[in-house]
Write an enzyme that holds these catalytic residues in place. Structure first.
Site, PDB file in Angstrom:
ATOM      1  N   ARG A  70       0.823  -1.209   0.000  1.00 22.65           N
ATOM      2  CA  ARG A  70       0.000   0.000   0.000  1.00 22.65           C
ATOM      3  C   ARG A  70       0.860   1.264   0.000  1.00 22.65           C
ATOM      4  NH1 ARG A  70      -3.542   2.570   4.331  1.00 22.65           N
ATOM      5  NH2 ARG A  70      -5.287   3.491   3.195  1.00 22.65           N
ATOM      6  N   HIS A  74       0.391   4.002  -2.817  1.00 20.62           N
ATOM      7  CA  HIS A  74       0.005   5.370  -2.480  1.00 20.62           C
ATOM      8  C   HIS A  74       1.083   6.377  -2.887  1.00 20.62           C
ATOM      9  CE1 HIS A  74      -3.624   5.086   0.404  1.00 20.62           C
ATOM     10  NE2 HIS A  74      -3.625   4.066  -0.429  1.00 20.62           N
ATOM     11  N   VAL A  78       0.278   9.321  -6.440  1.00 21.78           N
ATOM     12  CA  VAL A  78       0.272  10.760  -6.153  1.00 21.78           C
ATOM     13  C   VAL A  78       1.490  11.402  -6.806  1.00 21.78           C
ATOM     14  CG1 VAL A  78       0.296  12.535  -4.363  1.00 21.78           C
ATOM     15  CG2 VAL A  78      -0.917  10.377  -3.973  1.00 21.78           C
ATOM     16  N   GLY A  80       3.252  10.527  -9.147  1.00 21.86           N
ATOM     17  CA  GLY A  80       4.262   9.594  -9.629  1.00 21.86           C
ATOM     18  C   GLY A  80       5.091   8.950  -8.539  1.00 21.86           C
ATOM     19  N   ASP A  82       7.962   8.667  -6.591  1.00 20.60           N
ATOM     20  CA  ASP A  82       9.085   9.550  -6.274  1.00 20.60           C
ATOM     21  C   ASP A  82       9.409   9.581  -4.786  1.00 20.60           C
ATOM     22  OD1 ASP A  82       6.882  10.863  -5.315  1.00 20.60           O
ATOM     23  OD2 ASP A  82       7.185  12.724  -6.430  1.00 20.60           O
ATOM     24  N   GLU A  96       2.439  14.263   2.250  1.00 18.34           N
ATOM     25  CA  GLU A  96       1.377  13.286   2.027  1.00 18.34           C
ATOM     26  C   GLU A  96       1.067  12.424   3.248  1.00 18.34           C
ATOM     27  OE1 GLU A  96       2.514  11.081  -1.489  1.00 18.34           O
ATOM     28  OE2 GLU A  96       3.254  12.922  -2.418  1.00 18.34           O
ATOM     29  N   ASN A 102      -4.043   8.754   4.112  1.00 19.70           N
ATOM     30  CA  ASN A 102      -2.817   8.194   4.674  1.00 19.70           C
ATOM     31  C   ASN A 102      -2.696   8.312   6.190  1.00 19.70           C
ATOM     32  OD1 ASN A 102      -1.950   7.612   2.054  1.00 19.70           O
ATOM     33  ND2 ASN A 102      -0.884   9.565   1.836  1.00 19.70           N
ATOM     34  N   HIS A 201      -6.289  -6.292  -2.178  1.00 21.04           N
ATOM     35  CA  HIS A 201      -7.131  -6.379  -0.983  1.00 21.04           C
ATOM     36  C   HIS A 201      -7.388  -7.814  -0.558  1.00 21.04           C
ATOM     37  CE1 HIS A 201      -8.941  -2.065  -1.480  1.00 21.04           C
ATOM     38  NE2 HIS A 201      -7.685  -2.064  -1.084  1.00 21.04           N
ATOM     39  N   ASP A 255     -10.193  -9.364   3.208  1.00 21.29           N
ATOM     40  CA  ASP A 255     -10.552 -10.698   2.730  1.00 21.29           C
ATOM     41  C   ASP A 255     -10.887 -11.519   3.968  1.00 21.29           C
ATOM     42  OD1 ASP A 255     -10.627 -13.344   1.945  1.00 21.29           O
ATOM     43  OD2 ASP A 255      -8.824 -13.251   0.715  1.00 21.29           O
ATOM     44  N   THR A 258      -9.062 -15.565   3.782  1.00 18.87           N
ATOM     45  CA  THR A 258      -7.618 -15.819   3.905  1.00 18.87           C
ATOM     46  C   THR A 258      -6.861 -14.500   3.952  1.00 18.87           C
ATOM     47  OG1 THR A 258      -7.463 -15.994   1.491  1.00 18.87           O
ATOM     48  CG2 THR A 258      -7.739 -18.053   2.721  1.00 18.87           C
TER      49      THR A 258
END
Length: 335
Positions: A70, A74, A78, A80, A82, A96, A102, A201, A255, A258
């Site tokens: 994640r 993320h 945003v 690209g 970087d 961010e 976040n 997910h 999930d 599992t």
């Protein structure tokens, strides 16, 4: 550094066993400034350093695999890939980390900082934080049963971050599928990438606020979302009471079958109306995405192939190379 073979656009896939993973995927895409062997001369032990640190972390807490995935996602969505998501706030910008999608949600910063410190001891000011993010995600997923993808390297770190961009560009679990798809396509991704990357997910958890609206008064009806499977409602309603409006530390697995293993059960859940997030369950309401969901629910290896390909593709979004960025000494601040 010597001559490096570039990453060519092709469809070569090579499979073999790595760690606990039944599938290793070597995917090739064209980009003139990224190379699989970019650090082979300047930091030859890089992959082993990342691999060992990630292995140690996943051994202690399986959930960190989802967190690293994640974190990378993320970052790239945003402005690209970087490593802007790693920057702490300063007097000149709000980064961010504290954006709504976040704050108190994205995890793994300390692990990336630890990996970076080890890499700096071995190869000072050589490896970018954004490349470490990409490598960490690719090393984590096989440890929980998913595919490995070989990461092209040579990205540079950005020198700024934008909380506003994160709030605007990251998909929300409350948005309709059309909005989420538009955010993906604005980054050069497509509808298939939406369905495939949503499959992440299959591991991880969600906070109550991301799905509570489905449990009680869905869209002002006074009733739960009719697409939520009835077997899920009692536990979810008990965990996330209607009157609770603030974010809490309560988490539900994305999930329910599992959640600690990367597999294709996420798609089976959607077929059974057992998706936790409204944005996930929406994938079976559209005929095109529903067809893909159905396919992945019955073909784990097809999902693994496509997931690896989409992750490599994600890693090219808005990258900085050459003189366009820097190699941070510490991931939380620019040099």
């Amino acid at each position: 550094m010597g001559y490096k073979l570039p990453v060519h656009f092709s469809t070569s896939l090579i499979c073999f066993v790595l760690f606990m993973n039944p599938l290793f995927v070597y995917s090739e895409l064209q980009y003139p400034e990224l190379y699989y062997d970019y650090y082979d001369d300047t930091c030859p032990h890089l992959r082993n350093i990342v691999r060992y640190n990630v292995w140690q972390a996943v051994r202690k807490e399986t959930r960190i695999a989802a967190s690293l995935l994640r974190l990378h996602f993320h970052d790239c969505l945003v402005d690209g890939c970087d490593a802007s998501i790693l920057l702490d706030d300063t007097n000149t910008f709000k980064g961010e980390k504290n954006a709504l999608p976040n704050k108190n949600s994205v995890r793994g910063y300390e692990l990336i900082d630890s990996i970076k410190a080890d890499v700096e001891r071995e190869c000072p000011l050589t490896v970018s934080c954004v490349d470490i993010l990409a490598l960490a995600a690719s090393e984590a997923i096989p440890l929980v049963g998913g595919p490995y993808w070989h990461v092209p390297l040579g990205r540079r770190d950005g020198i700024t971050a934008s909380q506003k961009s994160a709030n605007e560009q990251l998909p929300s679990p409350f948005e309709p599928l059309a909005n989420i798809t538009a955010k993906f396509t604005s980054k050069g991704l497509d509808l298939k990438d939406v369905v495939v990357l949503s499959g992440a997910h299959t591991i991880g958890f969600a906070q109550c606020f991301t799905f509570r609206s489905r449990l009680f008064n869905f869209k002002g009806t006074g009733k739960p979302d009719p697409t939520v499977h009835s077997s899920l409602l009692p536990n979810l309603q008990s965990m996330c009471p209607e009157g609770e409006t603030q974010r809490t530390n309560k988490l539900a697995p994305l999930d329910t079958v599992t959640y600690n293993r990367f597999d294709h059960m996420y798609y089976s859940n959607l077929m059974n109306n057992s998706g936790l997030l409204e944005s996930d369950q929406a994938l079976i309401k559209d005929p095109i995405t529903a067809s893909m969901v159905n396919q992945y629910s019955t073909d784990r290896f097809r999902f693994y192939d496509d997931f690896a390909e989409s992750m490599v593709k994600l890693g090219f979004v808005g990258i900085l190379t050459g003189e366009n960025g820097e190699i941070r000494a510490k991931c939380g601040s620019v040099n």
